[in-house]
Scaffold this active site. Structure first.
Site, PDB file in Angstrom:
ATOM      1  CB  THR A  36      25.463  10.411  25.495  1.00  0.00           C
ATOM      2  OG1 THR A  36      25.605  11.845  25.493  1.00  0.00           O
ATOM      3  CG2 THR A  36      24.314  10.006  24.607  1.00  0.00           C
ATOM      4  CE1 TYR A  70      27.814  15.946  30.070  1.00  0.00           C
ATOM      5  CE2 TYR A  70      26.403  14.869  28.493  1.00  0.00           C
ATOM      6  CZ  TYR A  70      26.567  15.635  29.620  1.00  0.00           C
ATOM      7  OH  TYR A  70      25.455  16.089  30.302  1.00  0.00           O
ATOM      8  CD  GLN A 180      19.877  17.963  30.216  1.00  0.00           C
ATOM      9  OE1 GLN A 180      20.995  17.656  30.629  1.00  0.00           O
ATOM     10  NE2 GLN A 180      19.526  17.835  28.957  1.00  0.00           N
ATOM     11  CE1 TYR A 208      21.998  16.621  36.715  1.00  0.00           C
ATOM     12  CE2 TYR A 208      21.184  18.416  35.338  1.00  0.00           C
ATOM     13  CZ  TYR A 208      21.908  17.969  36.451  1.00  0.00           C
ATOM     14  OH  TYR A 208      22.524  18.876  37.262  1.00  0.00           O
ATOM     15  N   GLY A 215      25.600  11.514  43.168  1.00  0.00           N
ATOM     16  CA  GLY A 215      25.306  11.674  44.591  1.00  0.00           C
ATOM     17  C   GLY A 215      25.330  10.338  45.312  1.00  0.00           C
ATOM     18  CB  SER A 216      25.588   9.655  48.737  1.00  0.00           C
ATOM     19  OG  SER A 216      24.731  10.662  49.241  1.00  0.00           O
ATOM     20  CG  LEU A 217      20.048  10.356  48.039  1.00  0.00           C
ATOM     21  CD1 LEU A 217      19.172  11.467  47.497  1.00  0.00           C
ATOM     22  CD2 LEU A 217      19.404   9.725  49.277  1.00  0.00           C
TER      23      LEU A 217
HETATM   24  N1  LIG Z   1      22.790  19.067  32.295  1.00  0.00           N
HETATM   25  C1  LIG Z   1      23.586  18.543  33.184  1.00  0.00           C
HETATM   26  O1  LIG Z   1      24.281  19.240  33.938  1.00  0.00           O
HETATM   27  C2  LIG Z   1      23.654  17.048  33.290  1.00  0.00           C
HETATM   28  C3  LIG Z   1      24.289  16.458  34.391  1.00  0.00           C
HETATM   29  C4  LIG Z   1      24.318  15.077  34.464  1.00  0.00           C
HETATM   30  C5  LIG Z   1      23.732  14.323  33.476  1.00  0.00           C
HETATM   31  N2  LIG Z   1      23.148  14.910  32.384  1.00  0.00           N
HETATM   32  C6  LIG Z   1      22.543  14.109  31.293  1.00  0.00           C
HETATM   33  O2  LIG Z   1      21.631  13.198  31.869  1.00  0.00           O
HETATM   34  C7  LIG Z   1      21.994  11.864  31.513  1.00  0.00           C
HETATM   35  C8  LIG Z   1      21.597  10.888  32.608  1.00  0.00           C
HETATM   36  O3  LIG Z   1      22.311  11.123  33.788  1.00  0.00           O
HETATM   37  P1  LIG Z   1      23.520  10.192  34.290  1.00  0.00           P
HETATM   38  O4  LIG Z   1      24.180   9.571  33.110  1.00  0.00           O
HETATM   39  O5  LIG Z   1      24.362  11.008  35.200  1.00  0.00           O
HETATM   40  O6  LIG Z   1      22.840   9.116  35.210  1.00  0.00           O
HETATM   41  P2  LIG Z   1      21.618   8.081  35.144  1.00  0.00           P
HETATM   42  O7  LIG Z   1      20.970   8.080  33.827  1.00  0.00           O
HETATM   43  O8  LIG Z   1      20.808   8.359  36.352  1.00  0.00           O
HETATM   44  O9  LIG Z   1      22.362   6.681  35.365  1.00  0.00           O
HETATM   45  C9  LIG Z   1      23.279   6.149  34.455  1.00  0.00           C
HETATM   46  C10 LIG Z   1      23.867   4.864  35.037  1.00  0.00           C
HETATM   47  O10 LIG Z   1      22.828   3.900  35.214  1.00  0.00           O
HETATM   48  C11 LIG Z   1      23.209   2.676  34.577  1.00  0.00           C
HETATM   49  N3  LIG Z   1      21.980   2.092  33.995  1.00  0.00           N
HETATM   50  C12 LIG Z   1      21.194   2.611  33.030  1.00  0.00           C
HETATM   51  N4  LIG Z   1      20.141   1.834  32.809  1.00  0.00           N
HETATM   52  C13 LIG Z   1      20.254   0.775  33.660  1.00  0.00           C
HETATM   53  C14 LIG Z   1      19.478  -0.381  33.885  1.00  0.00           C
HETATM   54  N5  LIG Z   1      18.340  -0.586  33.219  1.00  0.00           N
HETATM   55  N6  LIG Z   1      19.918  -1.277  34.825  1.00  0.00           N
HETATM   56  C15 LIG Z   1      21.075  -1.057  35.502  1.00  0.00           C
HETATM   57  N7  LIG Z   1      21.844   0.031  35.336  1.00  0.00           N
HETATM   58  C16 LIG Z   1      21.438   0.937  34.412  1.00  0.00           C
HETATM   59  C17 LIG Z   1      24.188   3.053  33.484  1.00  0.00           C
HETATM   60  O11 LIG Z   1      25.008   1.935  33.227  1.00  0.00           O
HETATM   61  P3  LIG Z   1      25.465   1.483  31.751  1.00  0.00           P
HETATM   62  O12 LIG Z   1      25.951   2.700  31.045  1.00  0.00           O
HETATM   63  O13 LIG Z   1      26.507   0.464  32.016  1.00  0.00           O
HETATM   64  O14 LIG Z   1      24.270   0.898  31.049  1.00  0.00           O
HETATM   65  C18 LIG Z   1      24.919   4.220  34.155  1.00  0.00           C
HETATM   66  O15 LIG Z   1      25.930   3.734  34.999  1.00  0.00           O
HETATM   67  C19 LIG Z   1      23.494  11.972  31.247  1.00  0.00           C
HETATM   68  O16 LIG Z   1      24.014  10.850  30.574  1.00  0.00           O
HETATM   69  C20 LIG Z   1      23.552  13.268  30.507  1.00  0.00           C
HETATM   70  O17 LIG Z   1      23.161  13.106  29.150  1.00  0.00           O
HETATM   71  C21 LIG Z   1      23.087  16.267  32.302  1.00  0.00           C
END
Ligand SMILES: NC(=O)c1ccc[n+]([C@@H]2O[C@H](COP(=O)([O-])OP(=O)(O)OC[C@H]3O[C@@H](n4cnc5c(N)ncnc54)[C@H](OP(=O)(O)O)[C@@H]3O)[C@@H](O)[C@H]2O)c1
Length: 302
Positions: A36, A70, A180, A208, A215-217
């Site tokens: 989220t 967040y 995590q 996560y 990142g850039s990947l």
């Molecule tokens: N513990 C930590 O330090 C830490 C750090 C980073 C993240 N997290 C947790 O991990 C979660 C996931 O990481 P993240 O939010 O950074 O990145 P992610 O889940 O890798 O990617 C999220 C992005 O992908 C898009 N997306 C999702 N499903 C999609 C689909 N089926 N098709 C196209 N685009 C899609 C989303 O867009 P839309 O929103 O527009 O759907 C959003 O822009 C976070 O939300 C957070 O809860 C934890």
């Protein structure tokens, strides 16, 4: 997006229920949950985000991850609204900032999170990353919250293998339920030592950025020919493939991916990834395109 029919929901849910990870206390959680980060930042997206989270729960992605960080509480508020009437179906996770990592700070931060989330307990409370508070004090604070019933279990985030070893050496450190960390096809360093260590200690990993958002990947992964070809073979998108890959060993390695999707259409695609099983051949092709490192590398973080 148009209404999703009940049959589709039931079928996706069935697939999701087959993909579970068991915590050390025997609790089963889905291998794909919902992140989220950035939810609540843009008021125009709020309605869609709430709809997305609620749809995710109905599809079986019942684990929801948030953090006090967040949007400084805004994400927790969105989650609180989304889980109204659904609390008993949800495995709710939030995180405390390291600066709140002592006994008093954790108690106060947890209280505020509970209020924003509209609940009286958390299923899991994580220390977001290591700060300057000695880990013994964090363990003590987490154990006190557990005793009071405010949290059912606690864990950590962004801990590398040596951090886990240190945690384990402390009194009650082995009560930690999960760690995590960042994990996706383009960032496989944890396969060298952290995943094996955690597997040995029966402690699942919450992955996560499974869609490589940070990142850039991301573009590199999505435009890779092997990724595109395998996704095509399964009639799925490259992002669905990344997600299916991240939970390919969910049950044996204890991997729970937490993609964030603020759009219901994205949530449905992500949930469908639970039903994608990669062949041995496909795994080998992806291993060649994006090999895991040969030696220990520092933990990747956002
Ligand atoms: N513990 C930590 O330090 C830490 C750090 C980073 C993240 N997290 C947790 O991990 C979660 C996931 O990481 P993240 O939010 O950074 O990145 P992610 O889940 O890798 O990617 C999220 C992005 O992908 C898009 N997306 C999702 N499903 C999609 C689909 N089926 N098709 C196209 N685009 C899609 C989303 O867009 P839309 O929103 O527009 O759907 C959003 O822009 C976070 O939300 C957070 O809860 C934890």
């Amino acid at each position: 997006m148009s209404e999703i029919d009940d049959e589709t929901i039931a079928e996706v849910r069935r697939q999701m229920q087959k993909r579970t990870v068991t915590l050390a206390d025997g609790t089963k959680v889905p291998a794909i949950g919902q992140g989220t980060w950035r939810m609540g930042d843009d008021p125009k997206k709020r309605k869609s985000e709430i709809e997305a989270l609620r749809l995710g729960v109905s599809l079986g992605m019942t684990l929801i991850d948030t953090a006090e960080l967040y949007g400084y509480g805004k994400s927790e508020q969105v989650v609180g609204e989304a889980i109204k009437g659904l609390r008993d179906q949800v495995f709710l996770v939030t995180k405390a900032l390291p600066g709140n990592g002592d006994r008093k700070g954790l108690a106060a931060a947890c209280e505020k999170s509970l209020r924003r989330l509209g609940t009286d307990h958390l299923d899991l409370y994580l220390l977001h990353w290591i700060g300057s508070v000695p880990i013994e004090e964090t363990i003590e604070g987490m154990e006190a919250l557990k005793k009071s019933g405010k949290i059912l279990r606690w864990g950590v985030s962004n801990f590398d293998t040596s951090d886990m070893e240190n945690l384990w050496s402390k009194s009650n450190g082995s009560h930690c339920a999960v760690n995590q960390v960042l994990y996706h096809l383009g960032s496989r360093g944890i396969e060298v030592d952290l995943i094996p260590w955690q597997r040995e200690h029966h402690m699942p990993i919450m992955a996560y950025c499974p869609l490589a958002e940070a990142g850039s990947l991301k573009q590199h992964l999505l435009s890779d020919q092997s990724v595109k070809k395998i996704a095509e073979a399964h009639s799925i998108t490259p992002l669905q493939l990344l997600l299916a890959w991240s939970i390919r060993n969910a049950e044996t390695d204890g991997i729970i991916a937490i993609p964030k999707a603020g759009q219901p259409g994205h949530v449905l695609e992500n949930a469908k990834a639970a039903g994608i099983v990669l062949t041995e051949e496909e795994r080998v092709v992806l291993d060649k395109a994006f090999p895991r490192p040969q030696h220990k590398v520092p933990l990747d973080i956002v």
